[in-house]
Design an enzyme around this catalytic site. Structure first.
Site, PDB file in Angstrom:
ATOM      1  N   TYR A   1       3.567 -10.619  -5.763  1.00 28.29           N
ATOM      2  CA  TYR A   1       3.188 -10.204  -4.412  1.00 28.29           C
ATOM      3  C   TYR A   1       1.731 -10.531  -4.072  1.00 28.29           C
ATOM      4  O   TYR A   1       1.206 -10.075  -3.064  1.00 28.29           O
ATOM      5  CB  TYR A   1       3.462  -8.714  -4.194  1.00 28.29           C
ATOM      6  CG  TYR A   1       4.768  -8.467  -3.491  1.00 28.29           C
ATOM      7  CD1 TYR A   1       4.973  -8.931  -2.196  1.00 28.29           C
ATOM      8  CD2 TYR A   1       5.816  -7.795  -4.092  1.00 28.29           C
ATOM      9  CE1 TYR A   1       6.167  -8.731  -1.540  1.00 28.29           C
ATOM     10  CE2 TYR A   1       7.017  -7.582  -3.448  1.00 28.29           C
ATOM     11  CZ  TYR A   1       7.187  -8.058  -2.176  1.00 28.29           C
ATOM     12  OH  TYR A   1       8.364  -7.858  -1.519  1.00 28.29           O
TER      13      TYR A   1
ATOM     14  N   HIS B   1       0.815  -1.218   0.000  1.00 25.16           N
ATOM     15  CA  HIS B   1       0.000   0.000   0.000  1.00 25.16           C
ATOM     16  C   HIS B   1       0.850   1.270   0.000  1.00 25.16           C
ATOM     17  O   HIS B   1       0.337   2.371  -0.068  1.00 25.16           O
ATOM     18  CB  HIS B   1      -0.986  -0.017   1.173  1.00 25.16           C
ATOM     19  CG  HIS B   1      -2.085  -1.021   0.992  1.00 25.16           C
ATOM     20  ND1 HIS B   1      -3.406  -0.743   1.200  1.00 25.16           N
ATOM     21  CD2 HIS B   1      -2.054  -2.312   0.585  1.00 25.16           C
ATOM     22  CE1 HIS B   1      -4.138  -1.817   0.948  1.00 25.16           C
ATOM     23  NE2 HIS B   1      -3.329  -2.780   0.577  1.00 25.16           N
TER      24      HIS B   1
ATOM     25  N   HIS C   1      -2.122 -13.323  -0.553  1.00 23.39           N
ATOM     26  CA  HIS C   1      -3.232 -13.311   0.418  1.00 23.39           C
ATOM     27  C   HIS C   1      -3.280 -14.576   1.262  1.00 23.39           C
ATOM     28  O   HIS C   1      -3.924 -14.590   2.314  1.00 23.39           O
ATOM     29  CB  HIS C   1      -4.548 -13.028  -0.307  1.00 23.39           C
ATOM     30  CG  HIS C   1      -4.614 -11.628  -0.853  1.00 23.39           C
ATOM     31  ND1 HIS C   1      -4.431 -11.325  -2.183  1.00 23.39           N
ATOM     32  CD2 HIS C   1      -4.789 -10.433  -0.226  1.00 23.39           C
ATOM     33  CE1 HIS C   1      -4.516 -10.016  -2.360  1.00 23.39           C
ATOM     34  NE2 HIS C   1      -4.731  -9.456  -1.189  1.00 23.39           N
TER      35      HIS C   1
END
Ligand code: HEM
EC number: 1.14.99.-
Length: 631
Positions: free
Chosen positions: A378, A157, A381
């Protein structure tokens, strides 16, 4: 023209094609790398040899795996005037103000997929149901905890998010799996395709600034930055309970607010505290600095602390081998190590003194951006658990080896706006200690959290979307939509040998059976995301080797291409005290200890805050790191 050793038993025909484009010297280096790969040797090498292999591999990737998607038409500017990180990432590249700013194209490490497989072949819901959905939670042992899992979300993020289109599409699960899908169909927005103006090329655009600039707490543009600042003494907003403030909608006040959960917000809050402490230190030392100056310098320092923790703490736990410990420390401190660098500075170039503090940023001739393949590897999860196990924090219960469990909270109660409220009720310390004591999920097949197959996703403003999504299926769709090559093509492009049979990928017979069924025994059809999860892991690695080679390239690039980690990593830009702050902070534990002096002492046994806190500390090894032999 390339150095040729082109017997097809040695080199796959498509790799021969790649080599033919290399310079003589590079093709010679490639053959060395390829021979080592064929023998499966590099991770069994003694440390120095392993580091040399990685150095050569990284060089080849820098030459052949950086593709720029669009022309850059920024302007020159005065670097002295902009000796700070701007709100939208402009003015970092020394001669082009636009590179790396919000809204620039996401680059590539390889050409888009060339195979003819359709976007629904096999159907993403079939892949998700038959190969990804969690059967039972598989954890990472003591190596990696839930803080480590939240940390990487905290980093993503900071770096990258794709701009979406405005029209929705719907994916409907085929009948054969519909009964096993929590959502029989789901709607989502396509990734927006933007014309690059470069020979009909198109690409996707990053809504975050790709620099390692802490935008996850500072925002990605002027409005985001204004939202989080107090505009007094350089500080950022934080709530009285030490967690993030929330606005009237219940959305956290922070740099990035999309798809957050309590663990992610907690790291944001911790680094807001860090920023504010840097401001206090600077104000005391330089009482005449105004709000703006304090803010700018504290942001530089805090972003560098985050980058350093990621480089020499988080990554060492992710890739827990002596070779990677040496490699990552060399990236930051250089081969000569911390003591030499602290004493005489970064004088001897990237290998001996590290990437940080280089005289000039290096982008290897390709303007800096993050890449599609980087986003793809990436997709982790599976690290997320199903519940957060809360520990009983009553003082009479303090037991760092075996902390008592108070209760388990489902992850679904910790996400979104409601999760924010719940997080505040639990409180910072209990959240952190609990996350520290819990192992996160392993990156393997059949470990995708089922609660994410029925997920309330959020928009860029942190608002819940009305349509639930099946994340497991969506991730397969996203890679295909964005032209990420399938697993074998991905490997060839990364100068790795393709797999010839399923047994090259995994020893797990049940997995092989399921893979054959889903991909109709066509090995070239295997999706990269599935391949990465199925791949046999190198001992000590929590991720696959294929994903790791993307990291090898991009982790270095994030440091070496950034003016504020190179030319401007100095006392003039950071102040003497600011630079010292970075130089004396080595780990996440250091940051936690600064703000919660007793917490790790009471609750943590292990060495790094990213491994399970009840586990043993790393054993002392008296043999110098560089002299260590094969694992
Ligand atoms: C509670 C925790 C999390 C939630 C609710 C969440 C949710 C989401 C959602 C809704 C998306 C956008 C899906 C799309 O439309 O394509 C996304 C993207 C993504 N997430 Fe997560 N996520 C979480 C944690 C993580 C973690 C731990 C990682 C680990 C690396 C991660 C990595 C990513 C990546 C790489 C993307 C793609 C970004 C892009 O398309 O540019 N997320 N996540």
């Amino acid at each position: 023209m390339g150095f040729s050793l082109s017997s097809s038993w040695f080199l796959h025909p498509e790799l021969q094609h790649v080599v033919s484009k290399m310079s003589f010297f590079d093709s010679f280096l490639f053959y060395i790398v390829h021979l080592v790969d064929k023998l499966g040797l590099w991770h069994r090498f003694p440390v120095l040899l392993g580091v040399a292999y990685l150095g050569i591999r990284r060089h080849l990737h820098q030459r052949y795996n950086l593709i720029h998607v669009s022309g850059i038409n920024g302007q020159g500017y005065d670097t002295n005037e902009f000796s700070y990180r701007t709100a939208d990432g402009k003015c970092n590249h020394p001669s082009d103000d636009y590179i790396g700013s919000q809204g620039t194209f996401i680059g590539r490490n390889m050409p888009p997929c060339t195979s003819q497989y359709g976007i629904l072949d096999p159907h993403p819901s079939v892949v998700a149901t038959k190969l990804l959905a969690r059967k039972r939670f598989i954890d990472n042992g003591d190596q990696f905890n839930v803080i480590a899992c939240s940390w990487i979300q905290f980093m993503i993020h900071d770096w990258v998010d794709h701009l979406e289109d405005t029209n929705q599409i719907e994916l409907e699960a085929p009948e054969e799996v519909a009964s096993g899908c929590p959502l029989k169909s789901f709607k989502f927005f396509r990734t927006k395709k933007v014309l690059s103006g470069d020979h009909h090329k198109s690409g996707a655009v990053n809504t975050r600034t790709p620099w390692w600039d802490g935008s996850v707490i500072y925002g990605n543009d002027e409005a985001g930055m204004k939202r989080v600042r107090v505009f007094k003494d350089g500080k950022l907003r934080i709530s009285g309970d030490g967690l993030l403030e929330r606005d009237e909608r219940g959305v956290p006040v922070s740099g990035d607010i999309r798809n957050s959960w309590s663990g992610f917000s907690l790291l944001q809050a911790l680094f807001v505290k860090e920023h504010n402490s840097v401001c206090e230190m600077l104000k005391e030392r330089y009482p005449d600095f105004d709000d703006e100056k304090l803010y700018r310098i504290a942001r530089l320092v805090t972003a560098a602390v985050i980058a350093k923790i990621h480089t020499i703490d988080w990554t060492l736990e992710l890739l827990k081998t002596d070779t990677l410990t040496a490699g990552m420390r060399i990236n930051w401190y250089g081969f000569l190590g911390k003591k030499v660098k602290d004493t005489i500075g970064a004088r001897f170039g990237p290998i001996l003194s590290g990437l940080v503090g280089l005289k000039k940023p290096r982008d290897h001739g390709v303007p800096y951006s993050l890449t599609e393949e980087f986003v793809s590897v990436y997709r982790m999860h599976c690290l997320l658990p199903d519940t957060l196990i809360l520990r009983d924090m009553r003082p009479e219960n303090v037991d760092k080896e075996n902390p008592a469990i108070e209760r388990e909270v489902p992850m679904t109660e910790l996400i979104g706006k409601e999760g924010g409220k719940k997080g505040s009720r639990i409180g910072f310390e209990q959240l952190l200690v609990s996350m520290g004591h819990q192992s996160c999920g392993a990156l393997t097949l059949w470990n995708y959290p089922n609660w994410m197959r029925n997920l309330v996703a959020q928009d860029i403003n942190g608002e819940d979307r009305p349509d639930l999504i099946d994340m497991a299926a969506l991730e397969i769709y996203r890679d295909r939509e964005r032209g990420i090559p399938r697993y074998n093509e991905f490997r060839k492009n990364l100068l790795m040998s393709p797999i010839k049979k399923w047994e090259d990928l995994t020893d797990d017979e049940e997995a092989i059976h399921a893979l054959k069924e889903v991909y109709e025994d066509d090995i070239d059809k295997l999706d990269v995301n599935v391949g990465l999860h199925a791949e046999k892991k190198i001992k000590g690695f929590a991720i696959s080797e294929t994903a790791f080679f993307i990291f090898l390239l991009v982790a270095s690039r994030r440091l070496e291409a950034d003016r504020f980690f190179t030319t401007n990593f100095n006392e003039q830009t950071y102040t003497k005290e600011g630079l010292e702050w970075v130089n004396t902070t080595e780990t996440l534990k250091d940051v936690i200890d600064r703000h919660f002096p007793n917490l790790t002492n009471q609750w943590m046994r292990c060495t790094s805050a990213f491994s399970v806190w009840s586990s043993d500390p790393d054993r002392t090894n008296w043999l110098p790191l560089y002299l260590r032999s094969a694992p």
